[in-house]
Design a protein around this motif. Sequence first.
Motif, PDB file in Angstrom:
ATOM      1  N   ASP A 136      -0.263  -0.106   9.593  1.00 22.07           N
ATOM      2  CA  ASP A 136       0.653  -0.896   8.783  1.00 22.07           C
ATOM      3  C   ASP A 136       1.427  -0.060   7.774  1.00 22.07           C
ATOM      4  OD1 ASP A 136      -1.383  -3.938   8.467  1.00 22.07           O
ATOM      5  OD2 ASP A 136      -0.020  -3.261  10.034  1.00 22.07           O
ATOM      6  N   TYR A 137       0.857   1.054   7.332  1.00 18.61           N
ATOM      7  CA  TYR A 137       1.448   1.854   6.272  1.00 18.61           C
ATOM      8  C   TYR A 137       1.342   3.326   6.601  1.00 18.61           C
ATOM      9  CZ  TYR A 137       0.786  -2.549   3.834  1.00 18.61           C
ATOM     10  OH  TYR A 137       0.803  -3.876   3.490  1.00 18.61           O
ATOM     11  N   TRP A 138       2.354   4.079   6.170  1.00 13.94           N
ATOM     12  CA  TRP A 138       2.408   5.523   6.369  1.00 13.94           C
ATOM     13  C   TRP A 138       2.796   6.222   5.083  1.00 13.94           C
ATOM     14  CZ3 TRP A 138       0.886   7.543  10.958  1.00 13.94           C
ATOM     15  CH2 TRP A 138       0.905   6.708  12.077  1.00 13.94           C
TER      16      TRP A 138
ATOM     17  N   GLY B 152      -2.022   7.430   7.695  1.00 11.35           N
ATOM     18  CA  GLY B 152      -1.699   6.034   7.908  1.00 11.35           C
ATOM     19  C   GLY B 152      -2.882   5.131   7.619  1.00 11.35           C
ATOM     20  N   ALA B 153      -2.583   3.911   7.195  1.00 10.34           N
ATOM     21  CA  ALA B 153      -3.580   2.875   6.957  1.00 10.34           C
ATOM     22  C   ALA B 153      -3.441   1.813   8.031  1.00 10.34           C
ATOM     23  CB  ALA B 153      -3.405   2.265   5.570  1.00 10.34           C
TER      24      ALA B 153
ATOM     25  N   VAL C   4       0.857  -1.178   0.000  1.00 14.39           N
ATOM     26  CA  VAL C   4       0.000   0.000   0.000  1.00 14.39           C
ATOM     27  C   VAL C   4       0.892   1.226   0.000  1.00 14.39           C
ATOM     28  CG1 VAL C   4      -1.717   1.353   1.244  1.00 14.39           C
ATOM     29  CG2 VAL C   4      -1.917  -1.133   1.155  1.00 14.39           C
ATOM     30  N   GLN C   5       0.658   2.109  -0.954  1.00 11.09           N
ATOM     31  CA  GLN C   5       1.373   3.365  -1.012  1.00 11.09           C
ATOM     32  C   GLN C   5       0.419   4.503  -0.673  1.00 11.09           C
ATOM     33  OE1 GLN C   5       2.768   4.703  -4.877  1.00 11.09           O
ATOM     34  NE2 GLN C   5       4.583   5.629  -3.935  1.00 11.09           N
ATOM     35  N   LEU C   6       0.844   5.384   0.216  1.00 10.75           N
ATOM     36  CA  LEU C   6       0.053   6.531   0.624  1.00 10.75           C
ATOM     37  C   LEU C   6       0.832   7.794   0.295  1.00 10.75           C
ATOM     38  CD1 LEU C   6      -1.030   5.297   4.184  1.00 10.75           C
ATOM     39  CD2 LEU C   6      -2.327   5.101   2.053  1.00 10.75           C
ATOM     40  N   VAL C   7       0.177   8.735  -0.351  1.00 13.31           N
ATOM     41  CA  VAL C   7       0.815   9.980  -0.745  1.00 13.31           C
ATOM     42  C   VAL C   7      -0.030  11.150  -0.274  1.00 13.31           C
ATOM     43  CG1 VAL C   7       1.690  11.373  -2.642  1.00 13.31           C
ATOM     44  CG2 VAL C   7       1.871   8.880  -2.742  1.00 13.31           C
ATOM     45  N   GLU C   8       0.525  11.951   0.645  1.00 15.04           N
ATOM     46  CA  GLU C   8      -0.162  13.132   1.143  1.00 15.04           C
ATOM     47  C   GLU C   8       0.116  14.325   0.237  1.00 15.04           C
ATOM     48  OE1 GLU C   8       1.448  10.988   4.918  1.00 15.04           O
ATOM     49  OE2 GLU C   8       2.155  11.447   2.894  1.00 15.04           O
TER      50      GLU C   8
ATOM     51  N   ASP D  15     -10.359  -1.718   2.593  1.00 17.62           N
ATOM     52  CA  ASP D  15      -9.941  -2.673   3.620  1.00 17.62           C
ATOM     53  C   ASP D  15      -9.310  -1.989   4.831  1.00 17.62           C
ATOM     54  OD1 ASP D  15      -8.794  -5.346   1.398  1.00 17.62           O
ATOM     55  OD2 ASP D  15     -10.793  -4.797   2.098  1.00 17.62           O
ATOM     56  N   TYR D  16      -9.054  -0.684   4.764  1.00 20.01           N
ATOM     57  CA  TYR D  16      -8.249  -0.021   5.783  1.00 20.01           C
ATOM     58  C   TYR D  16      -8.968   1.136   6.455  1.00 20.01           C
ATOM     59  CZ  TYR D  16      -4.492  -2.582   3.548  1.00 20.01           C
ATOM     60  OH  TYR D  16      -3.704  -3.577   3.032  1.00 20.01           O
ATOM     61  N   PRO D  17      -9.100   1.055   7.785  1.00 19.28           N
ATOM     62  CA  PRO D  17      -9.385   2.292   8.538  1.00 19.28           C
ATOM     63  C   PRO D  17      -8.194   3.232   8.381  1.00 19.28           C
ATOM     64  CG  PRO D  17      -9.728   0.328   9.892  1.00 19.28           C
ATOM     65  CD  PRO D  17      -8.978  -0.108   8.668  1.00 19.28           C
ATOM     66  N   MET D  18      -8.453   4.525   8.350  1.00 17.29           N
ATOM     67  CA  MET D  18      -7.404   5.498   8.063  1.00 17.29           C
ATOM     68  C   MET D  18      -7.291   6.532   9.167  1.00 17.29           C
ATOM     69  SD  MET D  18      -6.193   4.519   5.096  1.00 17.29           S
ATOM     70  CE  MET D  18      -5.271   5.967   4.572  1.00 17.29           C
ATOM     71  N   GLY D  19      -6.083   7.055   9.328  1.00 19.63           N
ATOM     72  CA  GLY D  19      -5.860   8.077  10.334  1.00 19.63           C
ATOM     73  C   GLY D  19      -4.883   9.135   9.876  1.00 19.63           C
ATOM     74  N   TRP D  20      -4.927  10.273  10.560  1.00 10.79           N
ATOM     75  CA  TRP D  20      -3.967  11.354  10.384  1.00 10.79           C
ATOM     76  C   TRP D  20      -3.209  11.582  11.687  1.00 10.79           C
ATOM     77  CZ3 TRP D  20      -2.647  13.791   5.929  1.00 10.79           C
ATOM     78  CH2 TRP D  20      -3.537  13.707   4.856  1.00 10.79           C
TER      79      TRP D  20
END
Length: 129
Positions: A117-119, A97-98, A2-6, A31-36
């Motif tokens: 798991d991912y940032w 984050g995921a 998983v790639q996350l791009v802000e 599939d992912y709850p998300m947070g900041w």
Amino acid sequence: QVQLVESGGGLVQAGGSLRLSCAASGRTFTDYPMGWFRQAPGKRREFVAAINLSGANTYYADSVKGRFTISRLNAKNTVYLQMNSLKAEDTAVYYCGAARAGHITTIQRMALTQVYDYWGQGTHVTVSS
């Protein structure tokens, strides 16, 4: 996996607004709850806001409650953070984050960095006073 791009960070005057985006790719976004989270110079990374799989439930740190709003558009694989009434103390690098859904028994648990798991790489927000 998983790639996350802000994106959306920048310079804003106190009292102003900014909207951050976090675009996800690589796996099924729903599939992912998300947070900041955010990290100010010389400070620990701190929780800001979280949202569940569907977007129906949200949770905020006391410091941003009433000023920030987290939302998600699953069809666009994107999470947003609308930031209003910004203060100088909001200056920080903001990370999305995921989280692993199986770790989330309550939405409050998403305030813990260990459930993610991912940032993303972060986007810098500077609020001038």
